[in-house]
Scaffold this motif. Structure first.
Motif, short mmCIF file in Angstrom:
data_model
loop_
_atom_site.label_atom_id
_atom_site.label_comp_id
_atom_site.label_asym_id
_atom_site.label_seq_id
_atom_site.Cartn_x
_atom_site.Cartn_y
_atom_site.Cartn_z
N HIS A 81 0.84 -1.21 0.00
CA HIS A 81 0.00 0.00 0.00
C HIS A 81 0.87 1.25 0.00
CE1 HIS A 81 -2.93 -2.90 1.91
NE2 HIS A 81 -3.63 -2.42 0.91
N GLN A 82 1.92 1.25 0.83
CA GLN A 82 2.77 2.43 0.94
C GLN A 82 3.50 2.72 -0.36
OE1 GLN A 82 2.48 0.06 3.25
NE2 GLN A 82 1.53 1.25 4.90
N GLN A 83 3.96 1.69 -1.05
CA GLN A 83 4.63 1.89 -2.33
C GLN A 83 3.68 2.47 -3.36
OE1 GLN A 83 5.99 -2.16 -2.76
NE2 GLN A 83 8.06 -1.68 -2.08
N LEU A 84 2.43 1.97 -3.39
CA LEU A 84 1.44 2.50 -4.33
C LEU A 84 1.08 3.94 -4.00
CD1 LEU A 84 -1.05 -0.44 -4.94
CD2 LEU A 84 0.25 0.79 -6.67
N LEU A 85 0.90 4.23 -2.74
CA LEU A 85 0.56 5.59 -2.33
C LEU A 85 1.65 6.57 -2.73
CD1 LEU A 85 -1.01 4.83 1.14
CD2 LEU A 85 -2.17 6.05 -0.71
N LYS A 86 2.90 6.19 -2.49
CA LYS A 86 4.01 7.08 -2.83
C LYS A 86 4.10 7.29 -4.34
CE LYS A 86 9.00 7.69 -2.20
NZ LYS A 86 10.24 7.10 -1.60
N VAL A 121 1.68 6.90 -6.69
CA VAL A 121 0.49 7.46 -7.36
C VAL A 121 0.06 8.79 -6.74
CG1 VAL A 121 -1.94 7.02 -7.92
CG2 VAL A 121 -0.26 5.17 -8.06
N TRP A 122 0.10 8.89 -5.41
CA TRP A 122 -0.37 10.11 -4.76
C TRP A 122 0.76 11.00 -4.26
CZ3 TRP A 122 -3.39 5.72 -4.57
CH2 TRP A 122 -4.74 5.88 -4.92
N GLY A 123 1.96 10.44 -4.07
CA GLY A 123 3.07 11.22 -3.56
C GLY A 123 3.41 10.87 -2.13
N PRO A 124 4.58 11.30 -1.64
CA PRO A 124 5.06 10.89 -0.32
C PRO A 124 4.23 11.40 0.85
CG PRO A 124 6.48 12.59 -1.27
CD PRO A 124 5.54 12.17 -2.36
N GLY A 125 3.36 12.36 0.64
CA GLY A 125 2.57 12.90 1.74
C GLY A 125 1.34 12.10 2.10
N HIS A 126 1.14 10.94 1.47
CA HIS A 126 -0.08 10.17 1.69
C HIS A 126 0.20 8.76 2.21
CE1 HIS A 126 -2.77 13.09 -0.31
NE2 HIS A 126 -1.71 13.35 -1.06
N ALA A 127 1.26 8.59 2.97
CA ALA A 127 1.69 7.26 3.38
C ALA A 127 0.66 6.51 4.21
CB ALA A 127 3.00 7.36 4.17
N GLU A 128 -0.22 7.22 4.90
CA GLU A 128 -1.20 6.56 5.77
C GLU A 128 -2.58 6.45 5.15
OE1 GLU A 128 -0.06 5.23 8.52
OE2 GLU A 128 1.90 6.08 8.02
N HIS A 166 -6.88 3.87 2.52
CA HIS A 166 -8.25 3.77 2.01
C HIS A 166 -8.35 4.34 0.60
CE1 HIS A 166 -7.93 7.76 3.82
NE2 HIS A 166 -8.92 8.15 3.05
N TYR A 167 -7.46 5.27 0.23
CA TYR A 167 -7.44 5.77 -1.14
C TYR A 167 -7.23 4.63 -2.12
CZ TYR A 167 -6.78 10.70 0.37
OH TYR A 167 -6.93 11.95 0.90
N VAL A 168 -6.26 3.77 -1.80
CA VAL A 168 -5.92 2.66 -2.70
C VAL A 168 -7.10 1.70 -2.82
CG1 VAL A 168 -4.32 0.77 -3.16
CG2 VAL A 168 -3.49 2.87 -2.07
N ARG A 169 -7.71 1.34 -1.69
CA ARG A 169 -8.81 0.38 -1.72
C ARG A 169 -9.98 0.89 -2.57
NH1 ARG A 169 -7.36 -0.23 3.77
NH2 ARG A 169 -9.00 1.21 4.42
N VAL A 170 -10.33 2.15 -2.40
CA VAL A 170 -11.47 2.70 -3.14
C VAL A 170 -11.20 2.74 -4.63
CG1 VAL A 170 -12.82 4.81 -3.53
CG2 VAL A 170 -12.35 4.05 -1.20
#
Length: 236
Positions: free
Chosen positions: A184-189, A191-198, A201-205
């Motif tokens: 999840h953390q790799q995808l968030l970084k 696709v959304w950038g380093p400020g969204h590590a937590e 739920h973005y990824v799941r949706v």
């Protein structure tokens, strides 16, 4: 016979301190014609990896002179060779730590010979494809989906398929790394950038919406697989 893309011999390094498990893994790999090297400690594993330059590493995390995650981090400073972790640690945090450090897959002990060989074949295919191409394929195809990375278009059965920018980035990031577990953390970084590590739920949706568009059955996905509590894996 080994499921390889070339006729070159495949060298695999096992880094495992338990002799019985090391022997089982070695014999399993040798049944498919792989040349196997062994190490029982972290330091010996790094030496063997550096001198032999294997095609793949099978790694235990609980080594007598350190944590296998440290070996992965050290390895990733100079090599992209695939690493499959074999570990009795089944907690999600352990899996995530190893994958975020650079492991390509994670198999919990006890495991079967068939599953180990399937994971090895998948990682060797992925590694050899990347090595042979030298760059990502401009067109990715799976099922009835075609992704053109140059034109930035997605088609289903030859017809344009509308994806949102987020869905497109998720799909291309996963599909460009087939058979690899992406946390999840790799995808968030990515696709959304380093400020969204937590913001998992973005990824799941967005993955749920993406599956509805590219899978035949979104509730039983064939290509965008969930690795429970850890992340996702794209299976071509």
């Amino acid at each position: 016979m080994p499921d390889r893309m070339t006729d070159l011999p495949t060298h695999i390094l096992i880094v495992e301190d338990e002799a019985d498990i090391r022997r089982f893994v070695r014999l399993t790999l040798e049944t498919e014609g792989h040349t196997v090297h062994e190490a029982a400690t972290l330091q010996r594993g790094l030496i063997e990896a550096g001198t032999r330059r294997p095609d793949l590493v099978v790694l235990d995390l609980g080594l007598p002179d350190g944590d296998g995650v440290d070996l992965i981090r050290e390895l990733r400073t100079w090599s992209a060779m695939p690493v499959i972790v074999l570990s009795a640690r089944s907690a999600e945090a352990s899996k995530i730590a190893a994958l975020d450090a650079g492991a390509d897959d994670y198999l919990v002990k006890p495991f079967g010979a068939g599953e180990l060989l399937a994971r090895v074949r998948a990682q060797l295919r992925r590694s050899q494809t990347l090595a042979g191409n030298g760059a990502p394929q401009p067109v990715i195809q799976f099922g009835d989906i075609t992704v053109d990375l140059v034109r930035r278009t997605v088609e289903r059965q030859g017809q344009p398929l509308h994806l949102t920018p987020i869905e497109y980035r998720l799909l291309t990031h996963l599909a460009s790394q087939p058979d690899r577990v992406i946390t999840h953390q790799q995808l968030l970084k990515a696709v959304w950038g380093p400020g969204h590590a937590e913001d998992t739920h973005y990824v799941r949706v967005h993955l749920a919406n993406l599956r509805k568009k590219v899978e035949d059955n979104a509730s039983m996905p064939r290509h965008l697989r969930t690795e429970a509590g850890v992340g996702y894996r794209f299976v071509p």
